[in-house]
Scaffold this motif. Sequence first.
Motif, mmCIF file in Angstrom:
data_model
loop_
_atom_site.group_PDB
_atom_site.id
_atom_site.type_symbol
_atom_site.label_atom_id
_atom_site.label_comp_id
_atom_site.label_asym_id
_atom_site.label_seq_id
_atom_site.Cartn_x
_atom_site.Cartn_y
_atom_site.Cartn_z
ATOM 1 N N UNK A 192 0.593 -1.118 -0.011
ATOM 2 C CA UNK A 192 0.059 0.100 -0.188
ATOM 3 C C UNK A 192 1.182 1.190 0.325
ATOM 4 N N UNK A 193 -0.236 2.200 -0.522
ATOM 5 C CA UNK A 193 0.724 3.373 -0.370
ATOM 6 C C UNK A 193 0.457 4.539 0.798
ATOM 7 N N UNK A 194 1.094 5.007 0.925
ATOM 8 C CA UNK A 194 0.295 6.447 2.318
ATOM 9 C C UNK A 194 0.970 7.292 1.758
ATOM 10 N N UNK A 195 -0.269 7.813 1.819
ATOM 11 C CA UNK A 195 0.151 9.725 1.282
ATOM 12 C C UNK A 195 -0.828 10.670 2.163
ATOM 13 N N UNK A 196 -0.425 11.807 2.411
ATOM 14 C CA UNK A 196 -0.579 12.776 3.358
ATOM 15 C C UNK A 196 -2.266 12.516 2.691
ATOM 16 N N UNK A 197 -3.047 13.458 3.782
ATOM 17 C CA UNK A 197 -5.009 12.987 3.913
ATOM 18 C C UNK A 197 -4.843 14.456 2.552
ATOM 19 N N UNK A 198 -4.212 15.190 2.739
ATOM 20 C CA UNK A 198 -4.833 16.633 1.866
ATOM 21 C C UNK A 198 -4.546 16.213 0.809
ATOM 22 N N UNK A 227 -4.921 13.114 -0.229
ATOM 23 C CA UNK A 227 -5.574 12.211 -0.756
ATOM 24 C C UNK A 227 -6.943 12.339 -1.522
ATOM 25 N N UNK A 228 -7.276 14.023 -0.382
ATOM 26 C CA UNK A 228 -8.726 14.716 -1.149
ATOM 27 C C UNK A 228 -8.367 15.008 -1.955
ATOM 28 N N UNK A 234 -9.850 12.841 -9.490
ATOM 29 C CA UNK A 234 -10.725 11.923 -10.487
ATOM 30 C C UNK A 234 -12.057 12.309 -10.087
ATOM 31 N N UNK A 235 -13.261 12.622 -9.227
ATOM 32 C CA UNK A 235 -14.463 12.714 -9.445
ATOM 33 C C UNK A 235 -14.538 13.285 -10.820
ATOM 34 N N UNK A 236 -14.070 14.282 -10.736
ATOM 35 C CA UNK A 236 -14.044 15.532 -11.528
ATOM 36 C C UNK A 236 -13.380 15.012 -12.784
ATOM 37 N N UNK A 237 -12.407 14.122 -12.999
ATOM 38 C CA UNK A 237 -12.179 13.511 -14.567
ATOM 39 C C UNK A 237 -13.766 12.703 -15.211
ATOM 40 N N UNK A 238 -14.612 12.152 -14.289
ATOM 41 C CA UNK A 238 -15.605 11.818 -14.741
ATOM 42 C C UNK A 238 -16.959 12.528 -15.087
ATOM 43 N N UNK A 239 -16.435 13.478 -16.421
ATOM 44 C CA UNK A 239 -17.792 14.796 -16.959
ATOM 45 C C UNK A 239 -18.523 13.502 -17.285
ATOM 46 N N UNK A 240 -19.970 14.264 -17.652
ATOM 47 C CA UNK A 240 -20.749 13.879 -18.670
ATOM 48 C C UNK A 240 -19.976 13.412 -20.062
ATOM 49 N N UNK A 292 -18.866 20.754 -12.420
ATOM 50 C CA UNK A 292 -18.217 20.101 -12.107
ATOM 51 C C UNK A 292 -16.344 20.467 -11.977
ATOM 52 N N UNK A 293 -15.606 20.822 -12.863
ATOM 53 C CA UNK A 293 -14.476 21.073 -12.682
ATOM 54 C C UNK A 293 -14.470 22.567 -12.048
ATOM 55 N N UNK A 294 -15.616 23.076 -11.782
ATOM 56 C CA UNK A 294 -15.778 24.276 -10.954
ATOM 57 C C UNK A 294 -15.338 23.705 -9.512
ATOM 58 N N UNK A 295 -16.537 23.359 -9.247
ATOM 59 C CA UNK A 295 -17.154 22.410 -7.836
ATOM 60 C C UNK A 295 -15.417 22.154 -7.637
ATOM 61 N N UNK A 296 -14.981 20.950 -8.364
ATOM 62 C CA UNK A 296 -13.891 20.120 -7.561
ATOM 63 C C UNK A 296 -12.807 21.165 -7.124
ATOM 64 N N UNK A 297 -12.312 22.353 -8.171
ATOM 65 C CA UNK A 297 -11.370 22.844 -8.465
ATOM 66 C C UNK A 297 -11.671 23.426 -6.834
ATOM 67 N N UNK A 298 -12.667 24.042 -6.336
ATOM 68 C CA UNK A 298 -12.164 24.875 -5.623
ATOM 69 C C UNK A 298 -13.096 24.017 -4.503
#
Length: 157
Positions: free
Chosen positions: A22-28, A30-31, A37-43, A69-75
């Motif tokens: 497993x790879x361990x990364x900082x929580x921020x 990860x967020x 990743x969510x922003x990449x799931x565009x309609x 989606x892009x603006x929400x994810x960016x913010x």
Amino acid sequence: MKGKGDAMQAAKQTLNLSGEEYVVIRHDEYERLTRMAKAAELPPLPEPDAKGNYPALEYMRASLARDVIRDRARLGLSQAELARRAGIRVETLNRIEGGKVLPSIASIDKIDRALKAAEAAAGKAAGSKRRTANGKERHGKARPKATRRKATRKAGR
């Protein structure tokens, strides 16, 4: 000399549990990766017809959804947080982001105002640095985007 990839290697840690690595990364971090990743799931945008024309309403729904989606994810806002700030139901925002509905001008205006307010708050926290569409930083106030309401008013005159 270390490159960018070397810096990323130094920043990650691995952990071996029951034979699985497993790879361990900082929580921020990860967020941030989760938002990206969510922003990449565009309609998807609709396909053009034989003459190369796009169906206007389908294209508008998908294009608007992708922008929100892009603006929400960016913010860094969740759907629930953006819906709360905009004063609309989470289900409504979900349908808009899914490209399933063409929202009313009032809903678009509420979402736009909430995103601009969140961006302004983030800008103040970041020392008023802004990123352009190509990712470069610029300083100063963001240029306001034309809203549908203004465009509608001009067209009605």
